[in-house]
Design a protein around this motif. Structure first.
Motif, PDB file in Angstrom:
ATOM      1  N   GLY A  33     -23.370 -33.874   9.323  1.00 36.03           N
ATOM      2  CA  GLY A  33     -22.797 -34.363   7.753  1.00 36.03           C
ATOM      3  C   GLY A  33     -21.577 -33.214   7.568  1.00 36.03           C
ATOM      4  O   GLY A  33     -22.069 -32.194   7.862  1.00 36.03           O
ATOM      5  N   CYS A  34     -20.483 -33.691   6.964  1.00 34.98           N
ATOM      6  CA  CYS A  34     -19.564 -32.679   6.741  1.00 34.98           C
ATOM      7  C   CYS A  34     -18.962 -33.046   5.088  1.00 34.98           C
ATOM      8  O   CYS A  34     -17.829 -32.796   5.180  1.00 34.98           O
ATOM      9  CB  CYS A  34     -18.549 -32.617   7.618  1.00 34.98           C
ATOM     10  SG  CYS A  34     -17.469 -34.310   7.922  1.00 34.98           S
ATOM     11  N   SER A  79     -18.088 -36.687  10.594  1.00 38.93           N
ATOM     12  CA  SER A  79     -19.513 -36.538  10.996  1.00 38.93           C
ATOM     13  C   SER A  79     -20.229 -37.705  11.552  1.00 38.93           C
ATOM     14  O   SER A  79     -19.757 -38.890  11.518  1.00 38.93           O
ATOM     15  CB  SER A  79     -20.156 -36.773   9.268  1.00 38.93           C
ATOM     16  OG  SER A  79     -21.390 -37.208   9.134  1.00 38.93           O
ATOM     17  N   ALA A 114     -18.339 -37.926   5.189  1.00 32.79           N
ATOM     18  CA  ALA A 114     -17.203 -37.175   5.809  1.00 32.79           C
ATOM     19  C   ALA A 114     -16.231 -36.794   4.634  1.00 32.79           C
ATOM     20  O   ALA A 114     -15.831 -37.826   4.218  1.00 32.79           O
ATOM     21  CB  ALA A 114     -16.842 -37.608   7.131  1.00 32.79           C
TER      22      ALA A 114
END
Length: 206
Positions: free
Chosen positions: A21-22, A47, A52
């Motif tokens: 995850g980002c 992600s 994202a």
């Protein structure tokens, strides 16, 4: 970053730049980037398991992915906030379910693409160039040249073939060639579409 970054990843789950995850953000503000991934599930930049948040500017970027499920820039599922500006980007994807920029399915959020050139080439079963499927992902496009080439069972160009995201395009050029039995090139059936001062050359099964 102002130099050259060359990333190669192979395996069941592969991410070039990003991770599971980002949502805290990926920012690429320069340089020349090449990402090559292969495996079962791949993401070039973004992600693989969550939301994202990706910002790309002032750079060259080449993504080449070969997997059953691939996303060039964005997320496999969830929400995405993607901003790409002052760039030259190419996405070459092959596999089954492929998305060049956006969320593979049921995506929400926003994509903003400004002042550059985006070349997309995909061969697979279910293909999304920019956007998502069955979601609500808005797309804002300006001063960009899009060259889209796809071969697949079902192809969605820019927007959402089955959803309701809004699409705005201004001063863009679209060169589109789709070889498919089920093609949709711009907008969303349940969203709004605004096109101003754009040039287009659209070929579907021609």
């Amino acid at each position: 970053m102002t130099g050259i970054l060359d990333i190669t990843a192979n395996g069941d789950k592969c991410v070039g730049i990003g991770g599971g995850g980002c949502k805290d953000g990926i920012v690429i503000a320069g340089g020349d980037i090449a990402v090559n991934c292969s495996g079962d599930r791949c993401v070039g930049i973004g992600s693989i398991d969550g939301d994202a948040d990706v910002t790309i500017s002032n750079c060259g970027c080449r993504l080449k992915l070969a997997a059953g499920m691939s996303v060039g820039v964005g997320a496999v599922k969830g929400s995405a906030d993607i901003s790409i500006s002052d760039y030259n980007m190419s996405c070459e994807l092959s596999g089954n379910n492929l998305t060049a920029v956006g969320v593979m399915s049921n995506g929400t959020g926003r994509i903003c693409i400004l002042d550059g050139r985006l070349n997309i080439s995909m061969k697979g079963r279910t293909l999304n160039c920019v956007g998502t499927r069955d979601g609500e992902l808005d797309c804002e496009l300006k001063n960009t040249v899009f060259k889209l080439y796809c071969e697949g069972g079902s192809v969605s160009g820019i927007g959402d073939k089955t959803g309701k995201g809004d699409v705005t395009a201004q001063s863009c050029q679209f060169d589109v060639m789709f070889l498919t039995g089920d093609g949709w090139w711009l907008g969303s059936p349940n969203g709004t579409l605004s096109v101003v001062d754009c040039k287009k050359d659209i070929k579907i099964n021609k």
